[in-house]
Design a protein around this motif. Structure first.
Motif, mmCIF file in Angstrom:
data_model
loop_
_atom_site.group_PDB
_atom_site.id
_atom_site.type_symbol
_atom_site.label_atom_id
_atom_site.label_comp_id
_atom_site.label_asym_id
_atom_site.label_seq_id
_atom_site.Cartn_x
_atom_site.Cartn_y
_atom_site.Cartn_z
ATOM 1 N N ALA A 54 -3.038 2.149 -13.234
ATOM 2 C CA ALA A 54 -2.435 0.950 -12.646
ATOM 3 C C ALA A 54 -2.665 0.902 -11.144
ATOM 4 C CB ALA A 54 -0.933 0.909 -12.959
ATOM 5 N N TYR A 55 -2.586 2.043 -10.490
ATOM 6 C CA TYR A 55 -2.833 2.094 -9.048
ATOM 7 C C TYR A 55 -4.293 1.770 -8.746
ATOM 8 C CZ TYR A 55 -2.845 3.822 -4.246
ATOM 9 O OH TYR A 55 -2.973 3.920 -2.887
ATOM 10 N N ILE A 56 -5.218 2.373 -9.519
ATOM 11 C CA ILE A 56 -6.638 2.102 -9.330
ATOM 12 C C ILE A 56 -6.939 0.625 -9.525
ATOM 13 C CG2 ILE A 56 -8.945 2.559 -10.264
ATOM 14 C CD1 ILE A 56 -7.990 5.348 -11.006
ATOM 15 N N LEU A 57 -6.334 0.033 -10.545
ATOM 16 C CA LEU A 57 -6.585 -1.370 -10.880
ATOM 17 C C LEU A 57 -6.173 -2.299 -9.745
ATOM 18 C CD1 LEU A 57 -7.426 -3.446 -13.054
ATOM 19 C CD2 LEU A 57 -5.084 -3.352 -13.912
ATOM 20 N N SER A 58 -4.949 -2.141 -9.240
ATOM 21 C CA SER A 58 -4.473 -3.061 -8.210
ATOM 22 C C SER A 58 -5.103 -2.773 -6.861
ATOM 23 C CB SER A 58 -2.952 -2.985 -8.103
ATOM 24 O OG SER A 58 -2.528 -1.708 -7.655
ATOM 25 N N TYR A 59 -5.269 -1.502 -6.521
ATOM 26 C CA TYR A 59 -5.832 -1.150 -5.215
ATOM 27 C C TYR A 59 -7.252 -1.685 -5.071
ATOM 28 C CZ TYR A 59 -6.672 1.724 -1.071
ATOM 29 O OH TYR A 59 -6.940 2.148 0.200
ATOM 30 N N GLY A 60 -8.078 -1.446 -6.089
ATOM 31 C CA GLY A 60 -9.450 -1.922 -6.011
ATOM 32 C C GLY A 60 -9.567 -3.431 -6.049
ATOM 33 N N SER A 61 -8.733 -4.075 -6.858
ATOM 34 C CA SER A 61 -8.829 -5.523 -7.006
ATOM 35 C C SER A 61 -8.377 -6.259 -5.757
ATOM 36 C CB SER A 61 -7.990 -5.985 -8.203
ATOM 37 O OG SER A 61 -8.425 -5.359 -9.391
ATOM 38 N N ALA A 62 -7.407 -5.697 -5.038
ATOM 39 C CA ALA A 62 -6.824 -6.399 -3.901
ATOM 40 C C ALA A 62 -7.477 -6.067 -2.568
ATOM 41 C CB ALA A 62 -5.325 -6.076 -3.816
#
Length: 499
Positions: A54-62
């Motif tokens: 979840a951290y990887i998903l939001s950090y990279g996307s934003a």
């Protein structure tokens, strides 16, 4: 120069370093805490994986949106807001009642971390130039290495003394100290962008990258033919196409697509993605391999990981120093070749030697990846104009962080496929070989063995052979990148024209 100005500059660099330190701590700390989380909150293996994903998903996307926001709203404002959101989410994680809530809060934590780090990077762009910028960026790289090298040990020590929330309390305290440093050292800056943020571009890009990362993260658990994986990837492709069309028609686009016509800019993005495949994959997958397959203790595995990550404390600064006399392309290529040699060496000794035999190749990989690591942050800012530093920083960190999720997903899928191929040659077709291979690739050897009705020895042997093949494949990738990067970084020769 007034003494307050002389003091604010090093404090601002310290604030940027502290912000950068939070990134590896948010990878390594929760990874160490997963067993304790599972034992106390009774989360499944798949649910616990989303504490990391979840951290990887939001950090990279934003990240790229966050970089553009610094240009529109101002660096100080975005930096403080990002750290505030990060701290609130991190404290909430320590009180979360379930693994599902932790995954949701980790998503929010990633949004705050992306905003803070993008603002920190872009704030340094106008303050340093030339060799000074390279030195400062190498210090940032060293700080990142500090978190990777000693984050697992620090988290393990806190778990030995207290419960798992202590890890998140400590991270929140670091974030609060960073906020204080930003408040006293970073001057208020006006919004530099004219007009509003490119919201259609921001939404389409973030959604496209998020869906792509989601599909990649789901693949190791469900397989590439699963409907959720195929739907995520297909929707991502459509949104990327829509994003390209939007950016070409927007007066002030979030991403200037013409940047990708510059070879040096593309080279920086290639370098940004390379540690994900050649280093982060090992940081995440090797501890499970050492403990689950090689029967090492958690302490012994943690000590070995220091051999892999500790070079990042010194080598980035050495790379910045060597860049005065050696071309950056040659230094990056040399580092990638060293990493390739270390990966091939590790594939040979893995499972056949003690910790001393493994420390050598791990150290070589760390030294190799440390050379481009110490140069690429400064290069990301040097290949564009200062006024587009926020955009360049956003693109660079988007590639670097989103590549982590993609690399982990691809490596996990490849490992599962190789394990399954090895098992299929020796087991009856009616057994759920693919499901067992997927569980084994996720580190769940116990459940994989149950799916096969025993066969633990065969499963471990197949895992061992597949892991060696994965390492050799990564070594070949490193060699290919070592040949590509100097070509992309080579300056074009000026054409002579007749009078």
């Amino acid at each position: 120069m007034p003494s307050s100005s002389r003091l604010s500059l090093p404090l601002q660099v310290l604030a940027a370093c502290l912000t950068g330190l939070l990134i590896p701590l948010c990878f390594t700390g929760p990874a160490v805490a997963l067993p304790a989380l599972g034992a106390e909150l009774h989360g499944s293996a798949a649910a616990l994986n989303w504490v990391i994903n979840a951290y990887i998903l939001s950090y990279g996307s934003a990240m790229m949106v966050a970089g553009s926001l610094t240009d529109v709203l101002g660096r100080r404002r975005v930096w403080l807001a990002g750290l505030a959101l990060f701290c609130v989410a991190t404290l909430a994680i320590a009180h979360a009642p379930s693994v599902a809530w932790i995954a949701v809060l980790r998503f929010v934590q990633g949004l705050g971390g992306a905003a803070a780090f993008a603002a920190a990077m872009s704030s340094l762009a106008p303050l340093f130039h030339g060799a000074a910028r390279s030195r400062v960026m190498s210090v940032l790289g060293t700080t990142f290495g500090l978190g990777l090298a000693f984050g697992p040990l620090a988290a393990g020590a806190m778990l030995a003394l207290a419960r798992w929330p202590a890890i998140f309390y400590a991270t929140a305290v670091l974030g609060a100290i960073g906020m204080l440093l930003v408040w006293v050292s970073v001057p208020a800056d006006p919004a530099r962008g004219q007009g509003r943020l490119d919201w259609p571009g921001a939404i389409s890009f973030s959604a496209a990258l998020g869906l792509l990362t989601l599909g990649m993260l789901l693949a190791p658990e469900h397989g590439w033919r699963h409907g959720a994986v195929l739907l995520s990837v297909a929707a991502s492709v459509l949104l990327f196409l829509a994003f390209g069309a939007i950016e070409r028609r927007t007066a002030r686009p979030m991403l200037d697509l013409s940047l990708f016509r510059q070879r040096r800019f593309v080279a920086v993005q290639v370098l940004a993605a390379s540690p994900a495949f050649l280093f982060i994959v090992l940081i995440v997958m090797l501890p499970g391999r050492f403990i689950g397959i090689d029967n090492m203790s958690a302490l012994a595995a943690g000590r070995l990981m220091i051999a892999l990550a500790a070079p990042l404390l010194l080598v980035p600064m050495l790379a910045a120093l060597l860049s005065r006399w050696v071309e950056t392309g040659a230094l990056c290529a040399a580092g990638l070749l060293l990493a390739a040699a270390g990966l091939a060496w590790l594939a040979q000794v893995l499972g056949h030697g003690g910790t001393a035999a493994l420390a050598g190749p791990l150290l070589l990989i760390g030294v190799g990846i440390g050379l481009p690591w110490g140069l690429m942050d400064g290069m990301a800012l040097s290949v564009v104009e200062t006024e587009r530093a926020g955009m360049a920083t956003g693109i660079f960190n988007t590639v670097r962080v989103s590549a982590d999720g993609v690399a982990l997903a691809l490596a996990g899928s490849l490992l599962a496929g190789l394990i399954g191929a090895g098992l299929a040659q020796q087991l009856p077709a009616e057994l759920p070989v693919l499901a067992a291979a997927s569980r084994a690739a996720l580190g769940d050897i116990e459940q994989a063995t149950q799916l096969l009705g025993g066969q633990e020895a065969l499963l471990r042997a197949s895992y061992d052979a597949a892991f060696r093949q994965l390492l050799l494949g990564l070594a070949l990738l490193a060699v290919a990148l070592a040949a590509l990067v100097p070509y992309l970084l080579r300056k074009k020769e000026k054409r002579l024209t007749k009078p």
